[in-house]
Design a protein around this motif. Structure first.
Motif, mmCIF file in Angstrom:
data_model
loop_
_atom_site.group_PDB
_atom_site.id
_atom_site.type_symbol
_atom_site.label_atom_id
_atom_site.label_comp_id
_atom_site.label_asym_id
_atom_site.label_seq_id
_atom_site.Cartn_x
_atom_site.Cartn_y
_atom_site.Cartn_z
ATOM 1 N N LYS A 147 0.833 -1.218 0.000
ATOM 2 C CA LYS A 147 0.000 0.000 0.000
ATOM 3 C C LYS A 147 0.861 1.259 0.000
ATOM 4 N N LEU A 148 2.126 1.115 0.368
ATOM 5 C CA LEU A 148 3.020 2.281 0.382
ATOM 6 C C LEU A 148 3.529 2.656 -1.013
ATOM 7 N N LEU A 149 3.292 1.770 -1.993
ATOM 8 C CA LEU A 149 3.676 2.110 -3.375
ATOM 9 C C LEU A 149 3.047 3.453 -3.759
ATOM 10 N N ARG A 150 3.861 4.295 -4.379
ATOM 11 C CA ARG A 150 3.365 5.627 -4.736
ATOM 12 C C ARG A 150 3.188 5.716 -6.248
ATOM 13 N N GLU A 151 2.080 6.287 -6.654
ATOM 14 C CA GLU A 151 1.847 6.509 -8.082
ATOM 15 C C GLU A 151 2.095 7.980 -8.387
ATOM 16 N N VAL A 152 3.028 8.217 -9.280
ATOM 17 C CA VAL A 152 3.372 9.597 -9.639
ATOM 18 C C VAL A 152 2.919 9.844 -11.076
ATOM 19 N N PRO A 153 1.857 10.639 -11.245
ATOM 20 C CA PRO A 153 1.368 10.880 -12.602
ATOM 21 C C PRO A 153 2.337 11.723 -13.421
ATOM 22 N N ASP A 154 2.327 11.471 -14.719
ATOM 23 C CA ASP A 154 3.070 12.294 -15.680
ATOM 24 C C ASP A 154 4.580 12.284 -15.468
ATOM 25 N N PHE A 155 5.098 11.141 -15.033
ATOM 26 C CA PHE A 155 6.556 10.970 -14.971
ATOM 27 C C PHE A 155 6.888 9.609 -15.582
ATOM 28 N N PRO A 156 7.917 9.498 -16.412
ATOM 29 C CA PRO A 156 8.823 10.558 -16.859
ATOM 30 C C PRO A 156 8.266 11.421 -17.984
ATOM 31 N N ARG A 157 7.042 11.093 -18.443
ATOM 32 C CA ARG A 157 6.436 11.874 -19.529
ATOM 33 C C ARG A 157 4.964 12.086 -19.222
ATOM 34 N N PRO A 158 4.362 13.108 -19.797
ATOM 35 C CA PRO A 158 2.917 13.298 -19.630
ATOM 36 C C PRO A 158 2.158 12.030 -20.030
ATOM 37 N N GLY A 159 1.184 11.658 -19.224
ATOM 38 C CA GLY A 159 0.357 10.500 -19.538
ATOM 39 C C GLY A 159 0.852 9.195 -18.952
ATOM 40 N N VAL A 160 2.090 9.162 -18.474
ATOM 41 C CA VAL A 160 2.648 7.938 -17.889
ATOM 42 C C VAL A 160 2.544 8.036 -16.362
ATOM 43 N N VAL A 161 2.074 6.941 -15.743
ATOM 44 C CA VAL A 161 2.032 6.893 -14.271
ATOM 45 C C VAL A 161 3.248 6.109 -13.790
ATOM 46 N N PHE A 162 4.117 6.767 -13.071
ATOM 47 C CA PHE A 162 5.330 6.131 -12.552
ATOM 48 C C PHE A 162 4.997 5.444 -11.232
ATOM 49 N N ARG A 163 5.315 4.159 -11.137
ATOM 50 C CA ARG A 163 5.071 3.399 -9.899
ATOM 51 C C ARG A 163 6.351 3.431 -9.085
ATOM 52 N N ASP A 164 6.308 4.147 -7.985
ATOM 53 C CA ASP A 164 7.518 4.442 -7.224
ATOM 54 C C ASP A 164 7.574 3.577 -5.962
ATOM 55 N N LEU A 165 8.613 2.762 -5.895
ATOM 56 C CA LEU A 165 8.810 1.881 -4.731
ATOM 57 C C LEU A 165 9.522 2.579 -3.574
ATOM 58 N N THR A 166 9.937 3.812 -3.783
ATOM 59 C CA THR A 166 10.752 4.483 -2.755
ATOM 60 C C THR A 166 10.137 4.422 -1.351
ATOM 61 N N PRO A 167 8.830 4.734 -1.199
ATOM 62 C CA PRO A 167 8.287 4.707 0.175
ATOM 63 C C PRO A 167 8.244 3.296 0.771
ATOM 64 N N VAL A 168 8.161 2.281 -0.077
ATOM 65 C CA VAL A 168 8.173 0.888 0.411
ATOM 66 C C VAL A 168 9.559 0.555 0.954
ATOM 67 N N LEU A 169 10.572 0.879 0.169
ATOM 68 C CA LEU A 169 11.942 0.541 0.561
ATOM 69 C C LEU A 169 12.404 1.391 1.740
ATOM 70 N N ALA A 170 11.850 2.581 1.879
ATOM 71 C CA ALA A 170 12.268 3.496 2.949
ATOM 72 C C ALA A 170 11.702 3.094 4.315
ATOM 73 N N ASP A 171 10.717 2.212 4.290
ATOM 74 C CA ASP A 171 10.093 1.765 5.544
ATOM 75 C C ASP A 171 10.711 0.421 5.936
ATOM 76 N N PRO A 172 11.352 0.326 7.091
ATOM 77 C CA PRO A 172 12.078 -0.906 7.414
ATOM 78 C C PRO A 172 11.195 -2.151 7.440
ATOM 79 N N ASP A 173 9.972 -2.013 7.928
ATOM 80 C CA ASP A 173 9.083 -3.184 8.001
ATOM 81 C C ASP A 173 8.569 -3.565 6.616
#
Ligand code: PRP
Ligand code: MG
Length: 172
Positions: free
Chosen positions: A8-34
């Motif tokens: 659930k911590l996966l973050r969706e970043v709209p319009d990255f790296p280009r307009p219309g693309v939703v970037f699925r960002d694992l950063t918040p998942v990896l940043a949480d130790p649990d």
């Protein structure tokens, strides 16, 4: 932490790296130790027991391959983007939306007959993972599977890797 809560911590970043693309960002998942632990444990659960080596794809695959190797005593081999390795055993091109890219296998890292799992964060078109499989197999090793955290089903990566054991913790 349960895997479903970690994801659930996966973050969706709209319009990255280009307009219309939703970037699925694992950063918040990896940043949480649990959450990190839940994800790495779940990846391990799907890895074939014969596996000896994790081949981790640069760069986001490195973040998952290293803890798997340390935790379960696999060797870790980086499959790198061009120009980073001092000694290259083999290289394989793959297609991007615009142009091509390449992965390189380091010398003296994978031995014939070894059982190798390919690890990355995301499976999209499957071009990257397919190139990784090609490199490992051309070295005479056996690909036990392709393990990712997230599969983007609409992009057809699983079909591209047909006949291989693909496992994803989450498919969207
Ligand atoms: C992303 C992702 C996968 C690959 C998936 O990496 O981390 O490695 O794309 O795409 P595909 O299935 O269509 O080949 P990217 O090349 O953006 O680089 P990075 O990991 O270095 O950020
Ligand atoms: Mg990547």
């Amino acid at each position: 932490m349960k895997l479903e809560n970690a994801l659930k911590l996966l973050r969706e970043v709209p319009d990255f790296p280009r307009p219309g693309v939703v970037f699925r960002d694992l950063t918040p998942v990896l940043a949480d130790p649990d959450a990190l632990r839940a994800v790495v444990d779940a990846l391990q659960d799907d890895i074939h027991p014969d596996t000896q080596v994790v081949a981790a794809i640069e760069s986001r695959g490195f973040l998952l391959g290293a803890p798997l190797g340390y935790g379960w005593r696999y060797g870790v081999v980086p499959l790198r983007k061009p120009g980073k390795l001092p000694s290259v055993a083999d290289r394989e091109p793959y297609e991007l939306e615009y142009g091509t890219a390449e992965l390189e296998l380091p010398s003296e890292a994978i031995r014939p007959g070894q059982h190798v799992v390919i690890v990355d964060d995301v499976l999209a078109t499957g071009g990257t993972a397919e190139a990784a499989c090609t490199l490992v197999e051309r070295a005479g090793a056996i690909v036990t599977g392709v393990s990712v955290v997230l599969e983007i089903t609409a992009l057809g990566g699983r079909e591209r890797l047909a006949g291989r054991n693909v496992s994803a913790l989450l498919a969207v």
